[in-house]
Design a protein around this motif. Structure first.
Motif, PDB file in Angstrom:
ATOM      1  N   SER A 177       0.811  -1.228   0.000  1.00 33.23           N
ATOM      2  CA  SER A 177       0.000   0.000   0.000  1.00 33.23           C
ATOM      3  C   SER A 177       0.843   1.278   0.000  1.00 33.23           C
ATOM      4  CB  SER A 177      -0.915   0.004   1.229  1.00 33.23           C
ATOM      5  OG  SER A 177      -0.124  -0.080   2.405  1.00 33.23           O
ATOM      6  N   ALA A 178       2.163   1.131  -0.159  1.00 35.98           N
ATOM      7  CA  ALA A 178       3.040   2.310  -0.131  1.00 35.98           C
ATOM      8  C   ALA A 178       4.130   2.153  -1.188  1.00 35.98           C
ATOM      9  CB  ALA A 178       3.657   2.460   1.255  1.00 35.98           C
ATOM     10  N   THR A 182       8.049   6.027   0.776  1.00 42.50           N
ATOM     11  CA  THR A 182       7.397   5.841   2.079  1.00 42.50           C
ATOM     12  C   THR A 182       8.166   4.830   2.919  1.00 42.50           C
ATOM     13  OG1 THR A 182       5.259   6.294   1.039  1.00 42.50           O
ATOM     14  CG2 THR A 182       5.222   5.259   3.216  1.00 42.50           C
TER      15      THR A 182
END
Length: 193
Positions: A177-178, A182
């Protein structure tokens, strides 16, 4: 868990100044573990001095770049050279910093190197145990043949759990999800704590 933390600390401080030949690994690991335990047991030495002495002796035996590569899996090869270098350095700092504050946990545990096996031609697994409060905890130092650099550690199993596979799973979850930026921000943030 105190034992897990202690074994992880010891795994960072276990061999000698330069890459080893395969037949030297077991003897040198035993000698250097005894030296490390002596340093850890000295109450008159402050923690920073202990750490500096231990890292100075043992750092060159670990292939931090290979460890970083394993921890990131296939994604490592998709990074640019600069990103690979950035990640490798941040990962090395994270590994070291995550154990620095745990030096205080040493309380006289004993380490025994037991035996070794070669699961593949360029792999050498050195098995040992930590004895604490009458209980035995198994660990494995995993070496690979880094050719002209000698045999270097690329992973450690502690009580049946691979440190590198644990990181690999954490990083894979995060990257679902990153993005890489990040991940680097989180690595750098955890390294500064």
């Amino acid at each position: 868990m105190k034992i897990f933390k202690f074994l992880t600390i010891l795994s960072l401080f276990c061999i000698s100044l330069f890459g080893l030949d395969k037949d030297e690994i077991k003897q040198n690991v035993s000698i250097k573990i005894n030296e490390a335990l002596e340093i850890l047991a000295k109450k008159e030495i402050d923690e920073d001095t202990k750490l500096n002495n231990l890292f100075k002796i043992f750092d060159p035996m670990f292939d931090y770049k290979q460890m970083a590569k394993i921890s990131l899996g296939k994604r490592f090869n998709s990074l640019s050279k600069e990103e690979q270098d950035e990640f490798s350095k941040a990962f090395e700092i994270k590994l070291k910093n995550s154990y620095i504050d745990k030096i205080k946990s040493y309380s006289g545990e004993k380490i025994h190197i037991k035996d070794a096996n070669e699961p593949q031609p360029r792999r050498y697994f050195l098995n040992g145990e930590l004895i604490s409060d009458g209980k035995s905890y198994e660990f494995v130092f995993k070496f690979y043949d880094a050719k002209e650099r000698g045999w270097l550690i690329y992973d450690i199993d502690i009580i049946g759990v691979s440190i590198m596979q644990t990181y690999r799973s954490q990083f894979a979850d995060m990257l679902e999800s990153a993005d890489f930026t990040t991940l680097m921000a989180k690595l750098n943030e955890s390294s500064q704590k």
